[in-house]
Design a protein around this motif. Structure first.
Motif, PDB file in Angstrom:
ATOM      1  N   HIS A  13       0.727  -1.096   0.008  1.00 15.13           N
ATOM      2  CA  HIS A  13       0.034  -0.097  -0.061  1.00 15.13           C
ATOM      3  C   HIS A  13       0.920   1.319   0.134  1.00 15.13           C
ATOM      4  CE1 HIS A  13      -3.528  -2.411   1.847  1.00 15.13           C
ATOM      5  NE2 HIS A  13      -3.370  -2.729   0.690  1.00 15.13           N
ATOM      6  N   TYR A  14       1.913   1.208   0.786  1.00 16.39           N
ATOM      7  CA  TYR A  14       2.739   2.465   0.888  1.00 16.39           C
ATOM      8  C   TYR A  14       3.594   2.514  -0.450  1.00 16.39           C
ATOM      9  CZ  TYR A  14       7.157   4.935   1.557  1.00 16.39           C
ATOM     10  OH  TYR A  14       8.265   5.798   1.291  1.00 16.39           O
ATOM     11  N   VAL A  15       3.851   1.604  -1.219  1.00 19.02           N
ATOM     12  CA  VAL A  15       4.771   1.561  -2.745  1.00 19.02           C
ATOM     13  C   VAL A  15       3.705   2.073  -3.489  1.00 19.02           C
ATOM     14  CG1 VAL A  15       5.759   0.381  -4.253  1.00 19.02           C
ATOM     15  CG2 VAL A  15       6.356  -0.071  -2.115  1.00 19.02           C
ATOM     16  N   VAL A  16       2.525   1.454  -3.760  1.00 24.05           N
ATOM     17  CA  VAL A  16       1.321   2.197  -4.547  1.00 24.05           C
ATOM     18  C   VAL A  16       0.965   3.687  -4.292  1.00 24.05           C
ATOM     19  CG1 VAL A  16      -0.954   1.613  -5.252  1.00 24.05           C
ATOM     20  CG2 VAL A  16       0.413  -0.137  -4.752  1.00 24.05           C
ATOM     21  N   TYR A  17       1.025   4.021  -3.003  1.00 20.01           N
ATOM     22  CA  TYR A  17       0.619   5.512  -2.634  1.00 20.01           C
ATOM     23  C   TYR A  17       1.535   6.277  -3.234  1.00 20.01           C
ATOM     24  CZ  TYR A  17      -0.979   9.423  -0.106  1.00 20.01           C
ATOM     25  OH  TYR A  17      -1.309  10.660   0.510  1.00 20.01           O
ATOM     26  N   VAL A  18       2.926   6.075  -3.101  1.00 19.44           N
ATOM     27  CA  VAL A  18       3.877   6.946  -3.518  1.00 19.44           C
ATOM     28  C   VAL A  18       3.894   7.071  -5.033  1.00 19.44           C
ATOM     29  CG1 VAL A  18       6.490   7.125  -3.377  1.00 19.44           C
ATOM     30  CG2 VAL A  18       5.422   6.534  -1.551  1.00 19.44           C
ATOM     31  N   ASP A  19       3.564   5.798  -5.480  1.00 20.01           N
ATOM     32  CA  ASP A  19       3.619   5.859  -7.009  1.00 20.01           C
ATOM     33  C   ASP A  19       2.401   6.694  -7.535  1.00 20.01           C
ATOM     34  OD1 ASP A  19       5.874   4.410  -7.451  1.00 20.01           O
ATOM     35  OD2 ASP A  19       4.911   2.518  -7.688  1.00 20.01           O
ATOM     36  N   SER A  20       1.372   6.659  -6.892  1.00 22.81           N
ATOM     37  CA  SER A  20       0.042   7.478  -7.296  1.00 22.81           C
ATOM     38  C   SER A  20       0.426   8.952  -7.073  1.00 22.81           C
ATOM     39  CB  SER A  20      -1.034   6.959  -6.389  1.00 22.81           C
ATOM     40  OG  SER A  20      -0.974   7.336  -5.178  1.00 22.81           O
TER      41      SER A  20
END
Length: 227
Positions: free
Chosen positions: A34-41
């Motif tokens: 979730h953290y990685v996806v959030y940063v990418d978004s």
């Protein structure tokens, strides 16, 4: 039979413990994801959208990075998870710095525009750009008319000025005087120089009085509001 029941109970407890551990581990992995996806978004947002929503973006990031870092305990400092988090931090730090730079640029643009509204009234639209007060466009042939317009504009608008406006006018006036020192060496006529001296003699005490009065009025207003 009793021994069998105890053994069975121990197996069930052990199985439940393993199951619980697996669940915690899976949750930890999801938190990192979730953290990685959030940063990418966040990285994929355009500058305008990012700037308009930065406070909520930052709050969301702090929540997710806290969850991701806490998850490393359950993952026993898994090297891959740790690297993904560190890579995300580096990416987000770049986005954060970009947002800070964008905010600064926007603020500077707003200040420049606010300052130029006063400058435009005194010198004409577009004559003063940003913080540039070299006044290279002022020369021996037009400097008298520039001073005349300056004094007339001040007389017409002085009653509506705030303390900040007076500070801007003072800065522009000093810059114009500095330019005059250069223009004098470029062939300013004695006649124009004398007329400018007369305008300066009229302007200085008028400006000093109006600025002092504005400060007194603002101080009084502040006291009234405090009471």
């Amino acid at each position: 039979m009793k021994g069998f029941n105890l053994a069975l109970g121990a197996v069930l407890i052990s199985a439940g413990f393993v199951s619980c551990k697996d669940e915690v581990k899976e949750t930890a992995k999801k938190n990192v994801d979730h953290y990685v996806v959030y940063v990418d978004s966040v990285n994929g947002l355009d500058a305008a959208e990012r700037s308009a929503n930065w406070a909520s973006i930052e709050a969301g990031y702090q929540l997710r990075i806290a969850e991701a870092e806490a998850s490393l305990v359950a993952l026993k400092d898994d090297a891959d998870a740790k690297k993904r988090i560190e890579d995300g931090k580096a990416k987000y730090d770049g986005v954060r710095q970009q947002a800070i730079d964008e905010a600064k640029a926007k603020a500077q643009e707003a200040v420049a525009k606010a300052g130029n509204s006063v400058a435009d009234a005194y010198f004409g639209a577009g004559k003063v750009v940003g913080d540039d007060m070299t006044f290279s466009w002022v020369n021996k042939d037009n400097i008298l008319s520039v001073y005349q317009k300056f004094v007339e504009t001040f007389k017409a608008n002085k009653d509506s000025y705030s303390r900040q406006d007076f500070d801007k006018v003072k800065a522009y006036y000093e810059a114009l005087d500095s330019r005059k020192n250069t223009v004098e060496k470029e062939g300013l006529s004695s006649s124009d120089n004398m007329k400018i001296a007369g305008l300066k003699l009229k302007f200085a005490p008028m400006f000093k009085w109006e600025r002092m009065t504005a400060k007194s009025e603002e101080n009084q207003d502040a006291k009234d509001k405090a009471n």
